[in-house]
Design an enzyme around this catalytic site. Sequence first.
Site, mmCIF file in Angstrom:
data_model
loop_
_atom_site.group_PDB
_atom_site.id
_atom_site.type_symbol
_atom_site.label_atom_id
_atom_site.label_comp_id
_atom_site.label_asym_id
_atom_site.label_seq_id
_atom_site.Cartn_x
_atom_site.Cartn_y
_atom_site.Cartn_z
ATOM 1 C CB SER A 67 -0.935 0.028 1.201
ATOM 2 O OG SER A 67 -1.977 -0.865 0.974
ATOM 3 C CG PHE A 127 -6.245 -11.925 0.409
ATOM 4 C CD1 PHE A 127 -5.855 -12.931 -0.474
ATOM 5 C CD2 PHE A 127 -6.123 -10.604 -0.002
ATOM 6 C CE1 PHE A 127 -5.340 -12.621 -1.734
ATOM 7 C CE2 PHE A 127 -5.606 -10.278 -1.255
ATOM 8 C CZ PHE A 127 -5.217 -11.296 -2.125
ATOM 9 C CB ALA A 128 -11.706 -14.988 4.313
ATOM 10 C CE1 TYR A 180 -5.345 1.701 3.950
ATOM 11 C CE2 TYR A 180 -6.004 -0.531 3.393
ATOM 12 C CZ TYR A 180 -5.118 0.511 3.283
ATOM 13 O OH TYR A 180 -3.997 0.378 2.511
ATOM 14 C CB SER A 181 -12.028 0.132 1.260
ATOM 15 O OG SER A 181 -12.417 -0.601 0.121
ATOM 16 C CG ASN A 182 -6.652 -2.839 -0.623
ATOM 17 O OD1 ASN A 182 -5.648 -2.144 -0.608
ATOM 18 N ND2 ASN A 182 -6.821 -3.858 0.205
ATOM 19 N NE ARG A 223 -1.729 3.135 6.817
ATOM 20 C CZ ARG A 223 -2.931 2.717 7.219
ATOM 21 N NH1 ARG A 223 -3.545 3.320 8.223
ATOM 22 N NH2 ARG A 223 -3.512 1.689 6.626
ATOM 23 N N GLY A 263 2.698 -0.991 4.303
ATOM 24 C CA GLY A 263 2.307 -1.840 3.181
ATOM 25 C C GLY A 263 2.333 -3.298 3.596
ATOM 26 C CB SER A 318 2.960 -10.521 4.902
ATOM 27 O OG SER A 318 2.588 -11.635 4.112
HETATM 28 C C1 REX Z 1 -3.946 -8.085 1.786
HETATM 29 C C2 REX Z 1 -3.781 -9.397 2.505
HETATM 30 C C3 REX Z 1 -3.767 -6.931 2.724
HETATM 31 C C4 REX Z 1 -2.370 -9.645 2.967
HETATM 32 C C5 REX Z 1 -3.972 -5.596 2.047
HETATM 33 N N1 REX Z 1 -2.882 -5.032 1.456
HETATM 34 O O1 REX Z 1 -5.030 -5.029 2.065
HETATM 35 C C6 REX Z 1 -2.824 -3.685 0.981
HETATM 36 C C7 REX Z 1 -1.868 -3.003 1.934
HETATM 37 C C8 REX Z 1 -2.366 -3.621 -0.434
HETATM 38 O O2 REX Z 1 -0.663 -2.981 1.758
HETATM 39 N N2 REX Z 1 -2.416 -2.572 3.068
HETATM 40 C C9 REX Z 1 -1.573 -2.247 4.186
HETATM 41 C C10 REX Z 1 -2.162 -10.977 3.678
HETATM 42 C C11 REX Z 1 -1.850 -3.164 5.325
HETATM 43 C C12 REX Z 1 -1.678 -0.825 4.610
HETATM 44 O O3 REX Z 1 -2.381 -0.029 4.015
HETATM 45 O O4 REX Z 1 -1.007 -0.461 5.559
HETATM 46 N N3 REX Z 1 -3.113 -11.170 4.740
HETATM 47 C C13 REX Z 1 -0.739 -10.992 4.219
HETATM 48 C C14 REX Z 1 -4.035 -12.127 4.720
HETATM 49 C C15 REX Z 1 -4.930 -12.177 5.934
HETATM 50 O O5 REX Z 1 -4.166 -12.914 3.808
HETATM 51 N N4 REX Z 1 -5.840 -13.268 5.923
HETATM 52 O O6 REX Z 1 -0.552 -10.603 5.375
HETATM 53 O O7 REX Z 1 0.137 -11.320 3.418
#
Ligand code: REX
Length: 395
Positions: A87, A145-146, A184-186, A310, A325, A351
């Site tokens: 992110s 990604f549940a 927060y939402s992608n 942020r 990220g 991660s």
């Molecule tokens: C995706 C799942 C997490 C990751 C996500 N990533 O929304 C965006 C991002 C792109 O970077 N957000 C971060 C996975 C957190 C931000 O904005 O700070 N988790 C993992 C799972 C959980 O699969 N079930 O940790 O690799």
Amino acid sequence: MTHLASKATALGTAVLCLLTVPAHAATPPKPDLTGVNGALRTALGQGAPGATARIDDHGTVQQAAAGVADRRSGRAISNADRFRIGSVTKVFSAVVLLQLADEGKLDLDGSVDRYLPGLLPDRHITVRQVMGHRSGLYDYTDDMFAQSVPGFEAVRTKVFTYRQLVDRALRHARTNAPGAAYAYSNTNFVVAGMLIERLTGHSVRTEYENRVIKPLGLSDTFYVHPATSIPGRHANGYLTPDTAGGPLVDATEQTVSWAQSAGALISSTRDLDTFLSALLRGRLTSAAALREMERMIPVDSTQAYGLGLRRRDLSCGVSVYGHTGAVQGYYTYAFATKDGRRTLTALANTSNNTAVHNTMLSTLESVFCGKAAKVRSVVPVAQRPEDVPPGVVRR
Ligand code: REX
């Protein structure tokens, strides 16, 4: 008053001044590199194969690294390794949009519908709400990604259109009315990518390259979607499975098509330090646009969110600006003082590991609060902020 007594009084006054000057107005204490090194080693003990950090303090660079870039070859990780920044990509997307606003091509308070007619069901959602995660659009990655490993393997080589990702989000009820709350939402930054492509007529790749990567000379930064490899020397990324003790999954090779303009860039600690410093020093946008980006809505007691940016409020009263990220195999932390003069980029090449995430967050305390940092111990799950859905670490 004796000479000694007057000295003591002067000292007392000085101490009092130090205690009463608001910390954000003061120069942050010297970075504590010992604390950073300790955090990286702790992250290794908690399951990260490797971890790195690079600090640029007024042009003086300090670096730390521990562990490996590649578990198979055993090659040591270093700050020269490229990695997936997740992110932190959102900050690049926001910069492009703010440049378009500067050029008079985008009205932040205009409706998304004006630029992308019919895309969203609610015509009242504005560009500003999308960029600040206040649109109420469901985050399609929550159900994608549940289950972390099966969810990842199902999309590892997939290529999505932006519209397919938005459609996945629209199958769910919205989380709030437009502007009513931060969530927060992608999905928001997929819409951001669509706006960039609609307004410029070019791919996001071209716009990142022409507006940010080339002007700043970021030679480690790439947008290769939908290619699956990281060009050149890089750290492999290892996804931690949901079942404790299960084997790490090498997640390095993937399209990251599920994230695109919300999270698919590749970079290095050096390039992210350069990027954030340039942004906060006003080199990428007008001063007015930067102020818009830095207008923050509180997320919880220690965080706030602006437009793709942020803010984290640290234990010593210093606030830092940047982004975290998380893509499979990589946790990234890129933050800077408001004046952009001290930057930190840290990486762990794993991660889905809350202990590693909390430890890596403590590098911010060491770098911006110095030895006086009150490093918080692992945050109990029940106290995690509202924008962290179960199982997804996204602070
Ligand atoms: C995706 C799942 C997490 C990751 C996500 N990533 O929304 C965006 C991002 C792109 O970077 N957000 C971060 C996975 C957190 C931000 O904005 O700070 N988790 C993992 C799972 C959980 O699969 N079930 O940790 O690799």
